[in-house]
Design a protein around this motif. Structure first.
Motif, PDB file in Angstrom:
ATOM      1  N   THR C 192      17.679  13.353  35.309  1.00 15.15           N
ATOM      2  CA  THR C 192      17.973  12.474  36.433  1.00 15.15           C
ATOM      3  C   THR C 192      17.482  11.051  36.232  1.00 15.15           C
ATOM      4  N   SER C 193      17.081  10.688  35.037  1.00 12.27           N
ATOM      5  CA  SER C 193      16.520   9.350  34.845  1.00 12.27           C
ATOM      6  C   SER C 193      17.458   8.247  35.253  1.00 12.27           C
ATOM      7  N   ALA C 194      18.738   8.429  34.966  1.00  8.73           N
ATOM      8  CA  ALA C 194      19.657   7.319  35.204  1.00  8.73           C
ATOM      9  C   ALA C 194      20.216   7.308  36.610  1.00  8.73           C
ATOM     10  N   LEU C 195      19.751   8.202  37.459  1.00  7.61           N
ATOM     11  CA  LEU C 195      20.356   8.319  38.783  1.00  7.61           C
ATOM     12  C   LEU C 195      19.434   7.776  39.864  1.00  7.61           C
ATOM     13  N   ASP C 196      20.036   7.446  41.003  1.00  8.89           N
ATOM     14  CA  ASP C 196      19.186   6.941  42.091  1.00  8.89           C
ATOM     15  C   ASP C 196      18.497   8.106  42.798  1.00  8.89           C
ATOM     16  N   VAL C 197      17.512   7.786  43.593  1.00  8.15           N
ATOM     17  CA  VAL C 197      16.598   8.808  44.112  1.00  8.15           C
ATOM     18  C   VAL C 197      17.302   9.892  44.913  1.00  8.15           C
ATOM     19  N   VAL C 198      18.270   9.492  45.723  1.00 13.20           N
ATOM     20  CA  VAL C 198      18.946  10.485  46.564  1.00 13.20           C
ATOM     21  C   VAL C 198      19.683  11.492  45.695  1.00 13.20           C
ATOM     22  N   VAL C 199      20.442  10.943  44.730  1.00 12.77           N
ATOM     23  CA  VAL C 199      21.201  11.824  43.856  1.00 12.77           C
ATOM     24  C   VAL C 199      20.266  12.670  43.000  1.00 12.77           C
ATOM     25  N   GLN C 200      19.144  12.059  42.638  1.00 16.41           N
ATOM     26  CA  GLN C 200      18.149  12.789  41.862  1.00 16.41           C
ATOM     27  C   GLN C 200      17.801  14.093  42.543  1.00 16.41           C
ATOM     28  N   ARG C 201      17.480  13.981  43.805  1.00 15.16           N
ATOM     29  CA  ARG C 201      17.055  15.144  44.546  1.00 15.16           C
ATOM     30  C   ARG C 201      18.161  16.192  44.604  1.00 15.16           C
ATOM     31  N   GLN C 202      19.378  15.719  44.837  1.00 14.09           N
ATOM     32  CA  GLN C 202      20.493  16.652  44.906  1.00 14.09           C
ATOM     33  C   GLN C 202      20.654  17.416  43.593  1.00 14.09           C
ATOM     34  N   ILE C 203      20.553  16.665  42.505  1.00 11.07           N
ATOM     35  CA  ILE C 203      20.729  17.302  41.201  1.00 11.07           C
ATOM     36  C   ILE C 203      19.632  18.324  40.958  1.00 11.07           C
ATOM     37  N   MET C 204      18.417  17.964  41.295  1.00  9.49           N
ATOM     38  CA  MET C 204      17.334  18.914  41.073  1.00  9.49           C
ATOM     39  C   MET C 204      17.539  20.159  41.917  1.00  9.49           C
ATOM     40  N   GLU C 205      18.017  19.970  43.134  1.00 13.80           N
ATOM     41  CA  GLU C 205      18.320  21.111  43.989  1.00 13.80           C
ATOM     42  C   GLU C 205      19.373  21.998  43.336  1.00 13.80           C
ATOM     43  N   THR C 206      20.420  21.336  42.831  1.00 21.20           N
ATOM     44  CA  THR C 206      21.482  22.078  42.163  1.00 21.20           C
ATOM     45  C   THR C 206      20.920  22.886  41.002  1.00 21.20           C
ATOM     46  N   LEU C 207      20.068  22.240  40.236  1.00 22.30           N
ATOM     47  CA  LEU C 207      19.486  22.929  39.085  1.00 22.30           C
ATOM     48  C   LEU C 207      18.722  24.165  39.539  1.00 22.30           C
ATOM     49  N   ARG C 208      17.964  23.992  40.618  1.00 21.87           N
ATOM     50  CA  ARG C 208      17.161  25.119  41.088  1.00 21.87           C
ATOM     51  C   ARG C 208      18.055  26.268  41.528  1.00 21.87           C
ATOM     52  N   GLU C 209      19.116  25.937  42.282  1.00 21.02           N
ATOM     53  CA  GLU C 209      20.023  26.984  42.746  1.00 21.02           C
ATOM     54  C   GLU C 209      20.673  27.697  41.575  1.00 21.02           C
ATOM     55  N   VAL C 210      21.126  26.895  40.656  1.00 16.99           N
ATOM     56  CA  VAL C 210      21.812  27.444  39.496  1.00 16.99           C
ATOM     57  C   VAL C 210      20.892  28.395  38.732  1.00 16.99           C
ATOM     58  N   GLN C 211      19.658  27.997  38.622  1.00 24.66           N
ATOM     59  CA  GLN C 211      18.720  28.826  37.888  1.00 24.66           C
ATOM     60  C   GLN C 211      18.486  30.144  38.604  1.00 24.66           C
ATOM     61  N   ASP C 212      18.372  30.064  39.923  1.00 27.65           N
ATOM     62  CA  ASP C 212      18.185  31.287  40.694  1.00 27.65           C
ATOM     63  C   ASP C 212      19.365  32.213  40.516  1.00 27.65           C
ATOM     64  N   ASP C 213      20.564  31.635  40.608  1.00 26.46           N
ATOM     65  CA  ASP C 213      21.798  32.392  40.424  1.00 26.46           C
ATOM     66  C   ASP C 213      21.801  33.150  39.110  1.00 26.46           C
ATOM     67  N   LEU C 214      21.472  32.438  38.053  1.00 22.98           N
ATOM     68  CA  LEU C 214      21.591  33.001  36.709  1.00 22.98           C
ATOM     69  C   LEU C 214      20.394  33.851  36.321  1.00 22.98           C
ATOM     70  N   GLY C 215      19.288  33.611  36.975  1.00 18.90           N
ATOM     71  CA  GLY C 215      18.080  34.287  36.519  1.00 18.90           C
ATOM     72  C   GLY C 215      17.611  33.759  35.181  1.00 18.90           C
ATOM     73  N   ALA C 216      17.931  32.491  34.905  1.00 20.66           N
ATOM     74  CA  ALA C 216      17.543  31.930  33.607  1.00 20.66           C
ATOM     75  C   ALA C 216      16.188  31.256  33.715  1.00 20.66           C
ATOM     76  N   SER C 217      15.657  30.841  32.567  1.00 26.82           N
ATOM     77  CA  SER C 217      14.441  30.038  32.566  1.00 26.82           C
ATOM     78  C   SER C 217      14.842  28.595  32.307  1.00 26.82           C
ATOM     79  N   ILE C 218      14.065  27.685  32.866  1.00 26.33           N
ATOM     80  CA  ILE C 218      14.373  26.262  32.650  1.00 26.33           C
ATOM     81  C   ILE C 218      13.187  25.566  32.026  1.00 26.33           C
ATOM     82  N   ILE C 219      13.463  24.723  31.045  1.00 28.83           N
ATOM     83  CA  ILE C 219      12.448  23.804  30.538  1.00 28.83           C
ATOM     84  C   ILE C 219      12.878  22.421  30.990  1.00 28.83           C
TER      85      ILE C 219
END
Lengths: 334, 309, 328
Positions: C192-219
């Motif tokens: 999210t470095s190149a994104l503004d703060v609002v979008v940053q948060r959305q993307i991180m949320e998306t990542l979290r949801e996606v990870q939960d869905d998949l049961g994957a690990s994230i680095i």
């Protein structure tokens, strides 16, 4: 592709045509004296069976471009003629008209150019791309050296060397001409083969010098493209190497290469003119050479103008096709 | 923040360790490293320097008057007296080469220098000032670049055929040689204009000329050098092209004209290889050298093209 | 024991196990030790973060994990165990097949991560094709629609070209591609470095949801400690190519052990306390010519004699809290 872009490009094309015509108009008149008129007069004074015709030509020249008319009127008349591709009569080959003579030779030049350019561009671009790719065979790195060396040499010089090697030392190919003496141009197979035999060496000089040039350009583009983020991501996606090479790297690097093609078209075609002279190939180049030797000014101006026209048209077509290659173009000012 | 002892935030009491200072290379080492990394520039320069040398030193060994017609028996194949034989008009071809080479080089360098000079002026003014000046220059250059130079030159030269001398040729070619340098320099200036150090210079009160002279020019030097070599290359290419068509100095044995005359007199068919081959060889060396130099300078100007160690 | 695998008895519950990873960049002036002996484990469903200054080696680790280190860089040593297999022992082709399918990467700079001349859907499909998936066009479209829904994109996006998308949308496309084959590990390098703060948060949320869905690990790799704290469960602090500290986010923020971590946390502006911004005096050491002993000793306010003589090893001081420091 939006209309604005097309309009702008066509306008640019017309401006180039106008500029070329104007330069053609101004330059001869800058020379001391009036060489055209002098030439006509000297031809007329030679006498002979075409005497009346020449005098007629001198008269019509004076009427149209006579020194008594103000310059801007001359200019307007000139532009009118150029717009209709009417360059008058050939001085040295009266009563042939300039455009007739050009019409006879143009197909030969276009044919030679088209085939040679396509081959050299394709091979050169591929070579330049392969040289930069770590997964590709190393043999290409060896090839690119000689290719680039050859590209430094003007086409006609290479043509001379090839002529000497393969037409004189070893008589594999014919010395000159577009077809064997006495053959009548037609579309039969034997004639086609004969034509290709004659066009081979000229074509080869264009191709060999061209490959290095295109390869050098593509190599530079590929090096820049290879450093792009999307190549990195493509690899992270686990794409096959061949797909990354063609669909991601070449597909992007070729864009400036195509632009370069359009820009350099003029130079290459100019070089081909001289190549034709060396090989006595019956194209516009040889025609121009004879025109220069004979100080046939109308023919010279006609050929130069038509060449500019053809190059401009080719560049225009390439430019108009460009947005098909690069989808971003429609949203940017060209 | 939670329970953070404030004494951590004082400057450390241990002195910084000695940093290893990389030993500066001696000049010889620097040159050797440069040669290894960028052999093209070196070899290219060497080739051109050799040719220049022949041109300068040659006349001391060979009598250049023998380059005039009727200096010797015509159509002789190479012998001890005439190492490169003679042509149909009785020129000693070795003398012709030694006399003609500097002429060809002069056309190239003169046209290249004028072209670069105009290119610098137009490129800087256009790139730096922007606005209407830039628009005019840009359109002019783009239009002129589309028109193939050789054809225009042919038109010019054909019109003044009898008046062409070495210097006239250089001027004629120079009339078009400025197109590419202007384009390149303008593009570079445009990039540099927005760089921080230019903004700083502008704010500290430097005027336009000062900025151009003291900030932009020195940084552009590799590009200027590359443009110059490119311009010379193009100029010589043009001159050879014109001469091959017979549109060169009629009385000087420049390399291109020698080739022209040799073809006119059918030297190819008559097996008089000593007439047309030497100029070609010299030209090939010249073009190779210039090409290598261009590639080498390109690498200096654009470090991304450099090969890694 | 066959080459490239590790003994079956050791900790099967790990998704990823890195041992002694070393990545050096070979320059004319010597070897730059970008990653100099890094070891850690990644558990299933875990979110592990790496923070550090520029040049600390965090991006290099990410690239090394999917074996995309390019010359003059080279993976000099160590092991990367994905399950039973040592990734470093695989052939190039085998590794290529594992990328995206088992271990996927969401790259830095999504601005330019997509091929500008190909439509988005082609860029999702070509990855699947090159991994051997043969499905019909219709199935492909359905799959893409589903993928896009997961990351919050409308299905119309598939027909577009990258330049028609906003930064946030492009990043979502990248995430969609990264999860398209249900990998076990997702590496997100400064997503999210190149994104503004609002979008940053959305993307991180998306990542979290996606990870939960998949049961994957994230680095997750980054330099923004605040962002890290909100997203990851375990955090590793990188300094000069080595791990200074590694532990759960709570442990690290409540009781940081390594002086560098303490200074990093101290430098975070807080709404509670008012005061000047605190930095960390000094500069990072040259990775070409590292000082002896602990790399941080030149800037460490608590360094002592042992610090310049001996390099500290990463040791487990408390349960799942590792530090490389002679203070412990």
């Amino acid at each position: 592709m939006n209309a604005g872009y097309v309009v702008r490009r066509v306008l640019q094309f017309l401006i180039v045509l106008w500029a070329a015509a104007t330069i053609n108009f101004i330059l001869p008149r800058l020379a001391p004296g009036n060489p055209v008129r002098d030439r006509l007069v000297s031809q007329a004074s030679q006498g002979g069976p075409l005497q009346d015709g020449i005098e007629e030509m001198v008269r019509s020249y004076n009427k149209q471009f006579g020194l008594d008319k103000p310059l801007y009127v001359q200019y307007v008349l000139y532009l009118q003629h150029v717009a209709t591709l009417d360059f008058g009569y050939s001085i040295a080959n009266y009563p042939n008209r300039v455009m007739t003579m050009i019409g006879r030779t143009l197909p030969w030049t276009v044919g030679l150019l088209l085939v040679s350019l396509v081959i050299s561009f394709t091979l050169g671009t591929l070579l330049g791309a392969l040289v930069t790719w770590s997964r590709a065979s190393k043999v290409f790195r060896v090839l690119i050296g000689p290719a680039m060396a050859l590209s430094a040499v003007p086409q006609f010089l290479l043509g001379l060397i090839l002529l000497f090697l393969f037409a004189i030392l070893a008589t594999v190919f014919p010395l000159s001409g577009g077809y064997s003496i006495g053959a009548i141009p037609n579309f039969s197979m034997p004639f086609m083969l004969d034509m290709m035999r004659h066009a081979f060496l000229p074509g080869l000089s264009i191709v060999l010098t061209g490959i290095g040039f295109w390869a050098l350009g593509m190599r530079g583009m590929m090096i820049t493209t290879k450093g792009e983020d999307y190549i990195n991501f493509a690899e992270a996606k686990g794409l096959r190497d061949r797909r990354i090479f063609f669909s991601y790297a070449i597909r992007n690097a070729i864009l400036p290469q195509v632009t370069g093609f359009a820009i350099n078209l003029g130079t290459i075609i100019s070089g081909v003119v001289i190549v034709e002279v060396i090989f006595g190939y019956p194209g516009m180049g040889s025609l121009l050479f004879n025109a220069i030797s004979g100080s046939d000014y109308f023919l010279i101006y006609g050929i130069v103008y038509v060449t500019v026209l053809v190059i401009g048209l080719a560049t225009l077509i390439v430019d108009l096709l460009y947005p098909i290659l690069d989808p971003r173009i429609t949203y940017r000012r060209a | 923040m939670t329970g953070l002892p404030t004494d951590l935030l004082e400057a450390p009491s241990i002195p910084a360790p000695e940093l290893t200072i990389f030993r500066e290379r001696t000049p010889t080492e620097a040159i050797a490293a440069f040669c290894r990394r960028n052999p093209q520039t070196v070899i290219g320069l060497a080739m051109i320097a050799t040719l220049l040398l022949i041109g300068i030193v040659g006349p001391l060994f060979v009598n250049t008057n023998d380059a005039d017609p009727l200096s010797a028996l015509p159509a002789q194949s190479p012998s001890r007296t005439y190492p490169l034989g003679t042509d149909d008009q009785g020129r000693d071809l070795l003398a012709a080469m030694v006399a003609g080479l500097p002429d060809t080089l002069r056309i190239g360098f003169l046209a290249g220098a004028i072209g670069l000079g105009i290119g610098i002026i137009l490129g800087f003014l256009s790139g730096y000032l922007g606005g209407p000046v830039d628009a005019v220059v840009r359109i002019a250059v783009d239009t002129l670049l589309t028109i193939p130079g050789l054809l225009i030159l042919i038109t010019i030269a054909a019109s003044i055929k009898t008046f062409i001398s070495v210097n006239t040729m250089a001027l004629v070619i120079a009339s078009l040689a400025w197109r590419q340098p202007t384009r390149i320099i303008r593009a570079q200036v445009l990039t540099m204009r927005e760089r921080a150090y230019v903004q700083v210079a502008r704010r500290s009160g430097m005027n336009t000329l000062e900025i151009i002279g003291r900030e932009l020019l020195p940084n552009l030097f590799p590009f200027l050098a590359a443009s110059f070599v490119g311009a010379v290359f193009g100029a010589i290419l043009f001159s050879i092209g014109l001469e091959a068509l017979g549109l060169g100095p009629q009385n000087q044995p420049t390399l291109g004209m020698t080739i022209y005359w040799s073809l006119r007199f059918g030297a190819l068919l008559r097996g008089m290889w000593w007439w047309w081959m030497p100029p070609i060889v010299v030209l090939v060396v010249l073009f190779f050298g210039l090409l290598l130099l261009t590639i080498g300078l390109d690498e200096i100007a654009n470090p991304r093209l450099r090969r890694t160690a | 024991m066959t080459a490239g695998t590790r003994p079956k008895d050791s900790r099967q519950a790990e998704t990823l196990r890195v041992e002694g990873l070393r990545v050096y960049y070979h320059t004319p002036r010597g070897a730059v030790r970008a990653v100099d002996g890094v070891s850690f484990t990644l558990k299933p469903h875990e979110r592990l973060g790496f923070v550090g200054e520029s040049g600390s080696g965090k991006t290099t680790i990410a690239m090394a994990l999917i074996r995309l280190i390019k010359s003059p860089g080279k993976i000099e040593g160590g092991h990367i165990y994905l399950g039973e297999t040592d990734l470093l022992s695989l052939s190039d082709e085998r590794m290529r097949q594992l990328r995206l399918a088992d271990i996927a990467m969401v790259t830095q700079g999504a601005m330019n991560s997509l091929n500008p001349v190909k439509r988005v859907r082609e860029q999702v499909i070509d990855a699947l094709e090159d991994h051997g998936e043969r499905i019909t066009r219709q199935e492909m479209d359905e799959r893409i629609t589903e993928l896009f829904r997961r990351v919050g994109l409308k299905s119309e996006v598939a027909q577009m070209f990258p330049h028609e998308l906003s930064g946030g949308m492009k990043q979502r496309v990248v995430i969609a591609i990264a999860i398209s084959m249900r990998p076990k590990v997702i590496i997100a390098d400064e997503p999210t470095s190149a994104l503004d703060v609002v979008v940053q948060r959305q993307i991180m949320e998306t990542l979290r949801e996606v990870q939960d869905d998949l049961g994957a690990s994230i680095i997750l790799i980054g330099h923004d400690m605040g962002l890290m704290a909100q997203f990851v469960t375990r955090l590793g602090v990188m300094y000069a190519g080595k791990l200074a500290e590694l532990g759960s986010v709570n442990d690290l923020f409540d009781a940081p052990l390594h002086p560098y971590t303490q200074l990093l946390i101290a430098s975070l502006p807080s709404l509670a306390q008012k005061g000047g911004l605190q930095g960390i005096p000094g500069v990072t050491p040259s990775l070409l010519d590292k000082p002896s002993g602990c790399p941080f000793r030149t800037r460490c306010p608590r360094a002592f004699d042992r610090c310049s003589a001996e390099e500290p090893q990463l040791r487990e001081i408390q349960p799942d809290h590792w530090v490389a420091c002679h203070l412990y």
